[in-house]
Scaffold this motif. Structure first.
Motif, PDB file in Angstrom:
ATOM      1  N   GLU A  71       0.810  -1.217   0.000  1.00  0.00           N
ATOM      2  CA  GLU A  71       0.000   0.000   0.000  1.00  0.00           C
ATOM      3  C   GLU A  71       0.847   1.273   0.000  1.00  0.00           C
ATOM      4  OE1 GLU A  71      -2.131  -3.394   1.035  1.00  0.00           O
ATOM      5  OE2 GLU A  71      -0.549  -2.539   2.299  1.00  0.00           O
ATOM      6  N   VAL A  72       1.991   1.225   0.658  1.00  0.00           N
ATOM      7  CA  VAL A  72       2.843   2.416   0.753  1.00  0.00           C
ATOM      8  C   VAL A  72       3.798   2.440  -0.444  1.00  0.00           C
ATOM      9  CG1 VAL A  72       4.573   3.626   2.124  1.00  0.00           C
ATOM     10  CG2 VAL A  72       2.699   2.403   3.261  1.00  0.00           C
ATOM     11  N   PRO A  73       3.810   3.506  -1.225  1.00  0.00           N
ATOM     12  CA  PRO A  73       4.657   3.548  -2.425  1.00  0.00           C
ATOM     13  C   PRO A  73       6.147   3.556  -2.085  1.00  0.00           C
ATOM     14  CG  PRO A  73       3.730   5.711  -1.985  1.00  0.00           C
ATOM     15  CD  PRO A  73       3.055   4.763  -1.030  1.00  0.00           C
ATOM     16  N   VAL A  74       6.936   3.031  -2.996  1.00  0.00           N
ATOM     17  CA  VAL A  74       8.392   3.098  -2.872  1.00  0.00           C
ATOM     18  C   VAL A  74       8.831   4.474  -3.362  1.00  0.00           C
ATOM     19  CG1 VAL A  74      10.584   2.164  -3.687  1.00  0.00           C
ATOM     20  CG2 VAL A  74       8.684   0.613  -3.168  1.00  0.00           C
ATOM     21  N   VAL A  75       9.368   5.275  -2.474  1.00  0.00           N
ATOM     22  CA  VAL A  75       9.813   6.625  -2.833  1.00  0.00           C
ATOM     23  C   VAL A  75      11.313   6.574  -3.067  1.00  0.00           C
ATOM     24  CG1 VAL A  75       9.945   9.031  -2.106  1.00  0.00           C
ATOM     25  CG2 VAL A  75       7.979   7.630  -1.421  1.00  0.00           C
ATOM     26  N   HIS A  76      11.714   6.554  -4.349  1.00  0.00           N
ATOM     27  CA  HIS A  76      13.133   6.414  -4.670  1.00  0.00           C
ATOM     28  C   HIS A  76      13.703   7.620  -5.409  1.00  0.00           C
ATOM     29  CE1 HIS A  76      11.569   5.503  -8.630  1.00  0.00           C
ATOM     30  NE2 HIS A  76      10.920   4.462  -8.152  1.00  0.00           N
ATOM     31  N   ASP A  77      12.882   8.641  -5.587  1.00  0.00           N
ATOM     32  CA  ASP A  77      13.336   9.843  -6.278  1.00  0.00           C
ATOM     33  C   ASP A  77      13.489  10.985  -5.262  1.00  0.00           C
ATOM     34  OD1 ASP A  77      13.784  11.455  -8.788  1.00  0.00           O
ATOM     35  OD2 ASP A  77      12.097  12.532  -7.897  1.00  0.00           O
ATOM     36  N   ALA A 125      10.680  12.619  -2.818  1.00  0.00           N
ATOM     37  CA  ALA A 125      10.832  12.547  -1.366  1.00  0.00           C
ATOM     38  C   ALA A 125      10.739  13.932  -0.741  1.00  0.00           C
ATOM     39  CB  ALA A 125      12.158  11.892  -1.010  1.00  0.00           C
ATOM     40  N   ALA A 126      11.309  14.929  -1.397  1.00  0.00           N
ATOM     41  CA  ALA A 126      11.299  16.292  -0.872  1.00  0.00           C
ATOM     42  C   ALA A 126       9.894  16.875  -0.825  1.00  0.00           C
ATOM     43  CB  ALA A 126      12.218  17.181  -1.715  1.00  0.00           C
ATOM     44  N   LYS A 127       9.016  16.432  -1.746  1.00  0.00           N
ATOM     45  CA  LYS A 127       7.641  16.939  -1.769  1.00  0.00           C
ATOM     46  C   LYS A 127       6.857  16.501  -0.538  1.00  0.00           C
ATOM     47  CE  LYS A 127       7.224  17.092  -6.819  1.00  0.00           C
ATOM     48  NZ  LYS A 127       6.539  16.483  -7.991  1.00  0.00           N
ATOM     49  N   ASP A 128       7.153  15.318  -0.030  1.00  0.00           N
ATOM     50  CA  ASP A 128       6.448  14.800   1.148  1.00  0.00           C
ATOM     51  C   ASP A 128       7.432  13.933   1.935  1.00  0.00           C
ATOM     52  OD1 ASP A 128       4.723  13.820   3.068  1.00  0.00           O
ATOM     53  OD2 ASP A 128       3.111  13.353   1.660  1.00  0.00           O
ATOM     54  N   ILE A 129       8.259  14.582   2.745  1.00  0.00           N
ATOM     55  CA  ILE A 129       9.316  13.862   3.461  1.00  0.00           C
ATOM     56  C   ILE A 129       8.732  12.863   4.449  1.00  0.00           C
ATOM     57  CG2 ILE A 129      11.278  14.104   5.026  1.00  0.00           C
ATOM     58  CD1 ILE A 129      11.954  16.717   3.740  1.00  0.00           C
ATOM     59  N   ARG A 130       7.629  13.220   5.063  1.00  0.00           N
ATOM     60  CA  ARG A 130       7.029  12.289   6.034  1.00  0.00           C
ATOM     61  C   ARG A 130       6.585  11.006   5.341  1.00  0.00           C
ATOM     62  NH1 ARG A 130       5.262  13.123  11.439  1.00  0.00           N
ATOM     63  NH2 ARG A 130       6.082  15.224  11.238  1.00  0.00           N
ATOM     64  N   MET A 131       6.038  11.105   4.149  1.00  0.00           N
ATOM     65  CA  MET A 131       5.662   9.908   3.401  1.00  0.00           C
ATOM     66  C   MET A 131       6.906   9.116   3.000  1.00  0.00           C
ATOM     67  SD  MET A 131       3.049   8.147   2.318  1.00  0.00           S
ATOM     68  CE  MET A 131       1.622   9.250   2.137  1.00  0.00           C
ATOM     69  N   ALA A 132       7.980   9.828   2.678  1.00  0.00           N
ATOM     70  CA  ALA A 132       9.233   9.160   2.330  1.00  0.00           C
ATOM     71  C   ALA A 132       9.798   8.404   3.530  1.00  0.00           C
ATOM     72  CB  ALA A 132      10.248  10.174   1.812  1.00  0.00           C
ATOM     73  N   VAL A 133       9.650   8.970   4.722  1.00  0.00           N
ATOM     74  CA  VAL A 133      10.096   8.279   5.946  1.00  0.00           C
ATOM     75  C   VAL A 133       9.269   7.017   6.162  1.00  0.00           C
ATOM     76  CG1 VAL A 133      10.273   8.427   8.457  1.00  0.00           C
ATOM     77  CG2 VAL A 133      10.958  10.375   7.058  1.00  0.00           C
ATOM     78  N   LEU A 134       7.954   7.128   5.993  1.00  0.00           N
ATOM     79  CA  LEU A 134       7.095   5.952   6.130  1.00  0.00           C
ATOM     80  C   LEU A 134       7.468   4.898   5.092  1.00  0.00           C
ATOM     81  CD1 LEU A 134       4.638   4.585   7.478  1.00  0.00           C
ATOM     82  CD2 LEU A 134       3.203   5.676   5.730  1.00  0.00           C
ATOM     83  N   SER A 135       7.760   5.330   3.862  1.00  0.00           N
ATOM     84  CA  SER A 135       8.176   4.402   2.816  1.00  0.00           C
ATOM     85  C   SER A 135       9.439   3.652   3.229  1.00  0.00           C
ATOM     86  CB  SER A 135       8.418   5.171   1.506  1.00  0.00           C
ATOM     87  OG  SER A 135       8.878   4.307   0.487  1.00  0.00           O
ATOM     88  N   ALA A 136      10.400   4.380   3.802  1.00  0.00           N
ATOM     89  CA  ALA A 136      11.643   3.740   4.247  1.00  0.00           C
ATOM     90  C   ALA A 136      11.374   2.720   5.344  1.00  0.00           C
ATOM     91  CB  ALA A 136      12.623   4.809   4.736  1.00  0.00           C
ATOM     92  N   MET A 137      10.502   3.059   6.272  1.00  0.00           N
ATOM     93  CA  MET A 137      10.174   2.134   7.367  1.00  0.00           C
ATOM     94  C   MET A 137       9.515   0.859   6.842  1.00  0.00           C
ATOM     95  SD  MET A 137       8.531   4.523  10.314  1.00  0.00           S
ATOM     96  CE  MET A 137       9.333   5.982  10.973  1.00  0.00           C
ATOM     97  N   VAL A 138       8.470   1.045   6.048  1.00  0.00           N
ATOM     98  CA  VAL A 138       7.666  -0.086   5.591  1.00  0.00           C
ATOM     99  C   VAL A 138       8.449  -0.969   4.621  1.00  0.00           C
ATOM    100  CG1 VAL A 138       5.600  -0.728   4.294  1.00  0.00           C
ATOM    101  CG2 VAL A 138       5.475   1.081   6.019  1.00  0.00           C
ATOM    102  N   HIS A 139       9.318  -0.353   3.828  1.00  0.00           N
ATOM    103  CA  HIS A 139      10.093  -1.111   2.832  1.00  0.00           C
ATOM    104  C   HIS A 139      11.523  -1.384   3.309  1.00  0.00           C
ATOM    105  CE1 HIS A 139       7.038  -0.920  -0.333  1.00  0.00           C
ATOM    106  NE2 HIS A 139       6.805   0.323   0.064  1.00  0.00           N
ATOM    107  N   SER A 140      11.745  -1.318   4.613  1.00  0.00           N
ATOM    108  CA  SER A 140      13.107  -1.455   5.148  1.00  0.00           C
ATOM    109  C   SER A 140      13.719  -2.827   4.886  1.00  0.00           C
ATOM    110  CB  SER A 140      13.113  -1.166   6.653  1.00  0.00           C
ATOM    111  OG  SER A 140      12.321  -2.114   7.362  1.00  0.00           O
ATOM    112  N   ARG A 141      12.895  -3.833   4.590  1.00  0.00           N
ATOM    113  CA  ARG A 141      13.416  -5.168   4.333  1.00  0.00           C
ATOM    114  C   ARG A 141      13.586  -5.450   2.842  1.00  0.00           C
ATOM    115  NH1 ARG A 141       9.400  -8.166   8.718  1.00  0.00           N
ATOM    116  NH2 ARG A 141      10.211  -7.087  10.567  1.00  0.00           N
ATOM    117  N   ASP A 142      13.247  -4.469   1.990  1.00  0.00           N
ATOM    118  CA  ASP A 142      13.406  -4.642   0.551  1.00  0.00           C
ATOM    119  C   ASP A 142      14.886  -4.652   0.175  1.00  0.00           C
ATOM    120  OD1 ASP A 142      10.698  -4.439   0.662  1.00  0.00           O
ATOM    121  OD2 ASP A 142      10.522  -2.781  -0.773  1.00  0.00           O
ATOM    122  N   GLN A 143      15.206  -5.348  -0.901  1.00  0.00           N
ATOM    123  CA  GLN A 143      16.590  -5.417  -1.354  1.00  0.00           C
ATOM    124  C   GLN A 143      17.114  -4.046  -1.789  1.00  0.00           C
ATOM    125  OE1 GLN A 143      17.844  -8.332  -0.022  1.00  0.00           O
ATOM    126  NE2 GLN A 143      19.066  -8.353  -1.878  1.00  0.00           N
TER     127      GLN A 143
END
Length: 298
Positions: free
Chosen positions: A140-146, A150-168
């Motif tokens: 559900e949470v998008p992968v923010v890799h740009d 990320a700068a447009k919505d840093i809080r969403m980028a932080v959530l993306s990092a948390m939720v996808h922290s186990r991704d390769q």
């Protein structure tokens, strides 16, 4: 004991009144930006000695009505949760007379899939109560890799990092987030510091993701003055001084036993390491270096 990772996964939704609405829209809900948000007490304990505490609880006023949002960080499947969550929701509705939403944040697909299923309480085929959480997981949470995104919505980028922290490819997400947060440092250093620490907490201890994040933060020693960056720089100084102590003793031909060598490499106190280094310049034995006590010998 609640971990800092657990805290970060629901704390990310606080302080920004519109972030919960943005996150809920990831789930397809037509949830408008709130006109106000209130952080409510999380203690749902009754007068009898039974403690119930939701992770985070927000009261949100929107154009379509006022809601309660109970936010839970869920690290694994838990057969006791349906009863606990049912209690939370019933208690909140009875106490505030407002419709509550249950938002569950998960870091793995298995737990997210489990949490997203309707949980029935009551006889088979005729449940008295059904708990149907809203779930934010890797799907559900998008992968923010740009970095720009990320700068447009840093809080969403932080959530993306948390939720996808186990991704390769979590390193790509973290690099984008690092660039976005660094760009914020000039205009709002306090917010930048908060995002650095919140990300570190949310990635978990001793994980590949948190090590990548620590290295990104430490790349530029002028980057952040947050506790995390100071900790990283302190670690770098102590590791370097420990290496100096061992190299000096080796060059001077003073043998160290395994216990003494471990004592040096594991020491995290820079003053102690500096003291040992000064003694190593003139010491004739390991015992003279470690006058503080503890292992010594050759």
């Amino acid at each position: 004991m609640v971990s800092s990772q657990h805290e970060a996964m629901h704390r990310i939704f606080k302080e920004d009144s519109s972030f919960v609405a943005r996150a809920l829209r990831l789930l397809g809900l037509p949830f408008g930006d709130p006109t106000s948000t209130a952080d409510l007490p999380t203690d749902l304990t009754e007068t009898r000695p039974l403690e119930r505490r939701v992770d985070s609880l927000l009261k949100m006023e929107t154009a379509t009505g006022t809601f309660l949002v109970a936010i839970e960080a869920q690290g694994k499947k838990d057969p006791d949760k349906p009863g606990t969550w049912a209690y939370y929701l019933a208690h909140l509705y009875a106490k505030y007379r407002l419709h509550p939403l249950l938002l569950v944040v998960c870091k793995d697909r298995s737990t997210a899939s489990w949490a997203s299923r309707p949980m029935h309480i009551g006889p088979p085929g005729r449940p008295t109560l059904t708990v149907h959480p809203l779930v934010l997981g890797p799907d559900e949470v998008p992968v923010v890799h740009d970095p720009a995104e990320a700068a447009k919505d840093i809080r969403m980028a932080v959530l993306s990092a948390m939720v996808h922290s186990r991704d390769q490819d979590v390193d790509v997400i973290l690099k984008a987030l690092s660039a976005a947060v660094k760009g914020l440092e000039v205009s709002d250093p306090e917010a930048a510091m908060t995002y650095v620490e919140l990300t570190a907490q949310g990635l978990g201890e001793k994980t590949r993701a948190v090590e990548i994040w620590r290295k990104l933060v430490a790349v530029d020693t002028s980057f952040f003055t947050s506790p995390l960056s100071e900790e990283i720089r302190d670690e770098g100084r102590t590791e370097g001084r420990a290496s100096d102590v061992l190299r000096l003793l080796d060059r001077r031909g003073i043998a160290l036993g395994e216990a003494d060598r471990e004592r040096v490499t594991s020491c995290k106190d820079l003053d102690t390491l500096t003291r040992w280094f000064d003694r190593a310049i003139t010491a004739s034995s390991a015992a003279e270096v470690f006058l503080d006590g503890g292992p010594s010998g050759g």
